[in-house]
Design a protein around this motif. Sequence first.
Motif, short mmCIF file in Angstrom:
data_model
loop_
_atom_site.label_atom_id
_atom_site.label_comp_id
_atom_site.label_asym_id
_atom_site.label_seq_id
_atom_site.Cartn_x
_atom_site.Cartn_y
_atom_site.Cartn_z
N ALA A 44 30.30 38.04 47.85
CA ALA A 44 31.18 39.06 47.26
C ALA A 44 32.13 38.43 46.25
O ALA A 44 32.67 37.35 46.49
CB ALA A 44 31.97 39.75 48.37
N PRO A 45 32.37 39.09 45.12
CA PRO A 45 33.34 38.58 44.14
C PRO A 45 34.76 38.86 44.63
O PRO A 45 35.48 39.69 44.07
CB PRO A 45 32.99 39.36 42.87
CG PRO A 45 32.41 40.64 43.37
CD PRO A 45 31.70 40.32 44.66
N ALA A 46 35.17 38.15 45.68
CA ALA A 46 36.41 38.49 46.37
C ALA A 46 37.25 37.28 46.73
O ALA A 46 38.06 37.31 47.66
CB ALA A 46 36.08 39.27 47.64
N VAL A 47 37.10 36.17 45.98
CA VAL A 47 37.86 34.96 46.27
C VAL A 47 39.24 35.07 45.64
O VAL A 47 39.37 35.31 44.44
CB VAL A 47 37.13 33.72 45.75
CG1 VAL A 47 37.95 32.47 46.00
CG2 VAL A 47 35.76 33.59 46.41
N ASP A 48 40.29 34.88 46.47
CA ASP A 48 41.65 35.02 45.96
C ASP A 48 42.15 33.72 45.33
O ASP A 48 41.43 32.71 45.28
CB ASP A 48 42.60 35.48 47.08
CG ASP A 48 42.75 34.47 48.21
OD1 ASP A 48 42.38 33.29 48.02
OD2 ASP A 48 43.24 34.87 49.29
N ALA A 49 43.39 33.74 44.87
CA ALA A 49 43.96 32.59 44.16
C ALA A 49 44.11 31.37 45.06
O ALA A 49 44.19 30.24 44.58
CB ALA A 49 45.31 32.97 43.56
N GLU A 50 44.16 31.57 46.38
CA GLU A 50 44.29 30.46 47.31
C GLU A 50 42.94 29.87 47.71
O GLU A 50 42.87 28.92 48.48
CB GLU A 50 45.03 30.93 48.58
CG GLU A 50 46.43 31.44 48.32
CD GLU A 50 47.34 30.38 47.73
OE1 GLU A 50 47.21 29.22 48.18
OE2 GLU A 50 48.13 30.69 46.84
N GLY A 51 41.85 30.46 47.21
CA GLY A 51 40.52 29.93 47.49
C GLY A 51 39.85 30.51 48.71
O GLY A 51 38.84 29.98 49.18
N TYR A 52 40.36 31.62 49.24
CA TYR A 52 39.77 32.26 50.42
C TYR A 52 39.09 33.57 50.01
O TYR A 52 39.60 34.31 49.15
CB TYR A 52 40.83 32.56 51.48
CG TYR A 52 41.36 31.32 52.16
CD1 TYR A 52 40.78 30.84 53.34
CD2 TYR A 52 42.44 30.62 51.62
CE1 TYR A 52 41.26 29.70 53.96
CE2 TYR A 52 42.92 29.47 52.24
CZ TYR A 52 42.33 29.02 53.41
OH TYR A 52 42.81 27.89 54.02
N CYS A 53 37.96 33.87 50.64
CA CYS A 53 37.28 35.13 50.39
C CYS A 53 38.01 36.23 51.13
O CYS A 53 38.19 36.16 52.36
CB CYS A 53 35.82 35.05 50.85
SG CYS A 53 34.93 36.62 50.65
N GLU A 54 38.39 37.29 50.42
CA GLU A 54 39.11 38.39 51.05
C GLU A 54 38.19 39.30 51.85
O GLU A 54 38.68 40.16 52.58
CB GLU A 54 39.86 39.19 49.98
CG GLU A 54 40.99 38.41 49.33
CD GLU A 54 41.82 39.27 48.41
OE1 GLU A 54 42.97 39.59 48.75
OE2 GLU A 54 41.29 39.62 47.32
N ARG A 55 36.90 39.11 51.72
CA ARG A 55 35.99 39.92 52.53
C ARG A 55 35.62 39.21 53.84
O ARG A 55 35.77 39.76 54.91
CB ARG A 55 34.71 40.25 51.75
CG ARG A 55 33.61 40.86 52.65
CD ARG A 55 32.42 41.35 51.87
NE ARG A 55 32.68 42.64 51.23
CZ ARG A 55 31.76 43.33 50.58
NH1 ARG A 55 30.53 42.86 50.46
NH2 ARG A 55 32.05 44.49 50.03
#
Length: 348
Positions: A44-55
């Motif tokens: 999923a294109p869901a990686v946040d600025a901290e490097g974690y996938c939000e999904r």
Amino acid sequence: MDDTAASKADVRCPVCETPVFAGDSFCEACGHPLGAPACTSCGAPAVDAEGYCERCGVRQPTSRDHAELELDVGTAGVTDKGLRRSRNEDAMALVSTGTRTVVVVCDGVGSSPRADEASAAAVETACAALARGVSTEEAFGLASRAVGRLATSVDDAPACTYVSAVVEGGRITLAWAGDSRAYWLSTGPRPTRTNPSADTQPVATDPSTDTRQADTGLPTDAWPVEAEARVDTRPVGVLPAAAIRSAVTGQVVGTQLTEDDAAPTGEITAWLGADYGDVRPHVRVLEPETPGLLLVCSDGLWRYLDGYTFPSTGSPLDMARAMLRHALDSGGQDNVTIVLIPLGDAHG
């Protein structure tokens, strides 16, 4: 249904799955940036600025998760996040200036915030200072203050252990605080000290009140650190029997050259960080009489060294990789950093 409604229905937020317009920058429902990188785990294109996938929550790989360095003089190091940690809070720095080889290894203290920043600041500061000829004690002090400046309060004080090695003209100068270690690997005896006054240690602390614990909070010492490193003298100790036997058997034996700053229950009693106070380094100067390798490492390796047979062939990089495999095969419960420095004619 018009074209606008159709285009919105065909595109959904990868986190909350709310329909969004093609070309939108953010999801209006959850605020997720729609141009985020794709997760290496779920896609999923869901990686946040901290490097974690939000999904799926998986932390994305970084260049610090695994790194290898090799110098022209043969010195080599590997660092790896291990199997149980979400990120690598160890750091290493290696440099050769012609006649001098400098290595610094720091292990971020897991109970402190932003421990990876602490270890990175310490190795960068100390290695640069040692490479330009600054004394071991002064380089330690500079690294300590660099880590101390990362703190915003005593409750937000990044911390790390420290071990450095400077090899020049056949002489080894070690400095350390915490439980990162140095070993001598050879078929011969342990290197002899050049001068008893060169072996130093920090002022003793009370382990019951001044320790870093893995699962509890931080101590509440005053901050920030601005004191220079100072030293008190002590003897090196006796030559371990294993090192004597190795000269007869020809087997490569690892002789520990440092002593841990740790309480009997395992908590470290010295570290770099704004919450420690007047941290002071151990310093030890040694001169090997036979060829061998200096091993500088974090506890991610040495906790698995009991009964381990060190590799006796291969380049320093090959040997470091073999030691890493051993640590991972043994559980890999912590970050692992291994640096090998050849002295004499050992391994070219």
